[in-house]
Design an enzyme around this catalytic site. Structure first.
Site, PDB file in Angstrom:
ATOM      1  N   MET A 292       0.887  -1.291  -0.069  1.00 49.79           N
ATOM      2  CA  MET A 292       0.045   0.133  -0.025  1.00 49.79           C
ATOM      3  C   MET A 292       0.728   1.309  -0.039  1.00 49.79           C
ATOM      4  O   MET A 292       0.471   2.160  -0.636  1.00 49.79           O
ATOM      5  CB  MET A 292      -0.868   0.089   1.220  1.00 49.79           C
ATOM      6  N   ARG A 296       0.666   4.219  -2.747  1.00 52.56           N
ATOM      7  CA  ARG A 296       0.156   5.593  -2.157  1.00 52.56           C
ATOM      8  C   ARG A 296       0.953   6.658  -3.115  1.00 52.56           C
ATOM      9  O   ARG A 296       0.263   7.534  -3.260  1.00 52.56           O
ATOM     10  CB  ARG A 296       0.058   5.537  -0.609  1.00 52.56           C
ATOM     11  N   TYR A 436      -9.062   4.954  -4.180  1.00 54.49           N
ATOM     12  CA  TYR A 436      -8.437   3.813  -3.790  1.00 54.49           C
ATOM     13  C   TYR A 436      -7.053   3.734  -3.194  1.00 54.49           C
ATOM     14  O   TYR A 436      -6.639   5.052  -2.912  1.00 54.49           O
ATOM     15  CB  TYR A 436      -8.416   2.938  -4.913  1.00 54.49           C
ATOM     16  N   GLU A 437      -6.335   2.769  -2.751  1.00 49.92           N
ATOM     17  CA  GLU A 437      -5.254   2.651  -2.115  1.00 49.92           C
ATOM     18  C   GLU A 437      -5.577   3.462  -0.746  1.00 49.92           C
ATOM     19  O   GLU A 437      -4.567   4.220  -0.315  1.00 49.92           O
ATOM     20  CB  GLU A 437      -4.251   3.113  -2.660  1.00 49.92           C
ATOM     21  N   GLY A 438      -6.737   3.438  -0.233  1.00 48.31           N
ATOM     22  CA  GLY A 438      -6.913   4.274   0.996  1.00 48.31           C
ATOM     23  C   GLY A 438      -7.604   5.560   0.712  1.00 48.31           C
ATOM     24  O   GLY A 438      -6.894   6.026   0.253  1.00 48.31           O
TER      25      GLY A 438
END
Length: 599
Positions: A292, A296, A436-438
């Site tokens: 992640m 990010r 996405y990706e947090g």
């Protein structure tokens, strides 16, 4: 849609004068990656992305990827051939370890390659981005056998990788996942479950897909503490390294999305699929964060890259479109670039793009320092700065991606709203990046919940002090820098005030701190962006290039005077606490103050 022009001159200036790349090239292991070599490599890469990848962008959007009746996924016409050219050219392997066939260049160089590829075609770029995340997880936690079996062909790009995290009932709450991993006698595991939103979960561009799957073993602790990570290949691998029988992972459906249509977003079903444990059981969250955190920063770059492509198109349109007559102009009509509001929108894009690029490259440079500097203290401090900057880069970068592509469309007026021009595609494609990706709200929560408290707050306050050192240099640089120095000082005061409030409040009322986390992160984005532009203006003034010095000064001054003041304006929101956010219940939020009166 206008032709993409890779901004190599801007990137070369950033590397040499703003983020200190020549010093990176002196670190052990990077001696072969001197600035001259890197710029030449990036020129070639830019040419490849503009001439080979960029022409697939519109086609990919209109055709999309398709799921065939037998369960195979077909990408848009030309994607498979272009991906093979990408593999043959070796662009994906440039920043990866030489031990497994990579080029051994710094992550900073790899980030630039990501920008160029994403500007050319965001949907296409997602496949290499996810593969890199899977590679980095294996590099950190895989044993020698797994590394030797998978990494060479993943680094070359012959095999691609995915990250299988999300499930129908477990989105951002990863700890709620239910996918099972049952150990077998031969050391493998039987993986059963369903994963959703899996980018490039199946496609026809590579012979093998290496899925990294989060699952729970029997008797594992509840929540995130009981998650493990497994390699589940699309095809099993024979002892001689050749591909064997198909593993029992099936694409159930493709999502119909707002944008990035060429990127197949898959629902994958695993039925007793053969998987291999990475590291140890219950280490899945650690491994996930390696994937992640790598992704990010790459997603933050997506905001920059798509906004760059949109800006280039809006600038070309503003120069060509004639309508009305500007004040003082002769003739019957003027190009719309001569009107003040269009100039404001163009300069807003240009200044934010420069600030974003400098900030992303700065973050990447600290990644390289955290892994390659011979001094343990320098490595440790660099890792702290990466932890601070990454949520800012991801969140602020993708928020700006949305805002700047919208500005680019606004400049093109009604023509921008017409799909055939391509302006709308940029808006649609980049919208997912803030999710996405947090999600960006999670990035803000990470900033105030995890990163501010490092060393009792000393880490973040030291970084603010480092930024403030520039105030003296600006005040001594001449009257043309005066407004930049003054405004930076005011805004740093507000940022410090908000930071101290967060440090005090987070310890006693974390909900109040979380309630202000998003505006607080925005303050950080604006302040760090202005700081980087001011650094660039000072660096440009020290060169012999008068035109460069003028352009960097104007960008820094415009940002400081017209964009940066919004940061202090967010101080109230950042420190307001949670009272009003929870002051209305769901019934009141619906606009119903009292039960309806029937007559």
């Amino acid at each position: 849609m206008s032709q993409y022009q890779p901004p190599i001159a801007d990137i070369a200036f950033a590397l040499e004068h703003v983020v200190g790349y020549p010093d990176l090239a002196k670190l052990p292991g990077f001696e072969h990656a001197d600035l001259e070599t890197v710029v030449e490599l990036l020129e070639q890469c830019g040419e490849f992305m503009a001439e080979v990848v960029a022409p697939t962008n519109r086609r990919g959007d209109t055709e999309g990827s398709r799921l065939l009746p037998g369960g195979a996924v077909v990408t848009p016409s030309g994607f498979k051939e272009v991906y093979q050219q990408y593999v043959d050219a070796g662009w994906g392997s440039v920043p990866l370890p030489e031990e497994y066939g990579g080029g051994g260049f710094p992550r900073t160089v790899g980030l630039v390659i990501q920008e160029l590829m994403t500007s050319a075609n965001m949907a296409f770029s997602l496949c290499p981005l996810l593969t890199q995340g899977a590679i980095e997880a294996l590099l950190h936690y895989g044993d020698d056998a797994l590394k030797q079996r998978y990494l060479p062909k993943m680094i070359s790009g012959e095999w691609t990788g995915t990250m299988n995290l999300t499930e129908p009932a477990a989105g951002s709450d990863v700890g709620a996942l239910t996918t099972r991993a049952v150990p077998r006698a031969d050391g493998s595991y039987a993986i059963t479950g369903q994963k959703i939103f899996i980018t490039y979960g199946d496609h026809d561009m590579a012979d093998q897909i290496v899925h990294l799957v989060l699952a729970r073993t029997p008797g594992a602790p509840e929540g995130t503490r009981g998650i493990s990570c497994f390699i589940v290949p699309k095809f099993l691998i024979n002892d001689d390294g050749s591909l064997g029988e198909r593993n029992t992972v099936q694409t159930v459906s493709l999502e119909h999305k707002m944008g990035i249509h060429a990127s197949p977003t898959c629902v994958l079903s695993y039925e007793d699929a053969t998987g291999y444990l990475i590291g140890e059981e219950n280490l899945g969250m650690r491994i996930m964060f390696v994937m992640m955190n790598s992704a990010r920063l790459g997603v933050g770059v997506q905001g920059l890259a798509v906004a760059e492509r949109a800006y280039q198109q809006s600038l070309a349109y503003a120069q060509e479109r004639r309508q009305g007559r500007a004040i003082g102009a002769s003739g019957t009509s003027s190009a719309i670039i001569e009107f003040p509001d269009v100039r404001r929108m163009l300069l807003t894009q240009r200044a934010h793009l420069a600030a974003m690029r400098y900030l992303m490259l700065l973050d990447a440079s600290y990644v390289d320092k955290s892994t390659h500097d011979p001094d343990p203290a320098v490595r440790a401090r660099a890792a702290e700065i990466v932890g601070l900057l990454t949520p800012i880069c991801k969140s602020f970068g993708t928020d700006l991606g949305n805002e700047l592509t919208s500005l680019a469309l606004q400049i093109q007026g009604g023509m921008g709203f017409i799909e055939e021009t391509g302006a709308a595609q940029h808006v649609r494609d980049i919208r997912i990046a803030a999710i996405y990706e947090g999600t960006n709200g999670i990035q803000a929560a990470d900033l105030v919940g995890r990163k501010l408290g490092i060393r009792g707050g000393a880490s973040v306050l030291e970084f603010i002090a480092t930024m403030r050192e520039l105030e003296t240099e600006l005040s001594q640089a001449g009257p043309e820098f005066g407004s930049i120095a003054a405004e930076l000082g005011r805004q740093f005061d507000a940022l410090e005030e908000a930071t101290h409030w967060m440090l005090r409040t987070g310890a006693t009322d974390p909900n109040a701190a979380l309630s202000g986390s998003t505006p607080f992160l925005r303050m950080w984005g604006l302040c760090t962006g202005a700081w980087m532009l001011a650094r660039a203006a000072l660096a440009a003034a020290a060169t012999n290039d008068a035109a460069l010095a003028q352009s960097q000064l104007v960008l820094a001054r415009f940002y400081a005077e017209q964009l940066l003041p919004a940061s202090a304006g967010l101080l109230g929101a950042a420190t307001a606490g949670s009272h009003d956010l929870f002051g209305l219940d769901a019934h009141q939020l619906a606009g119903v103050a009292s039960p309806r009166i029937r007559i």
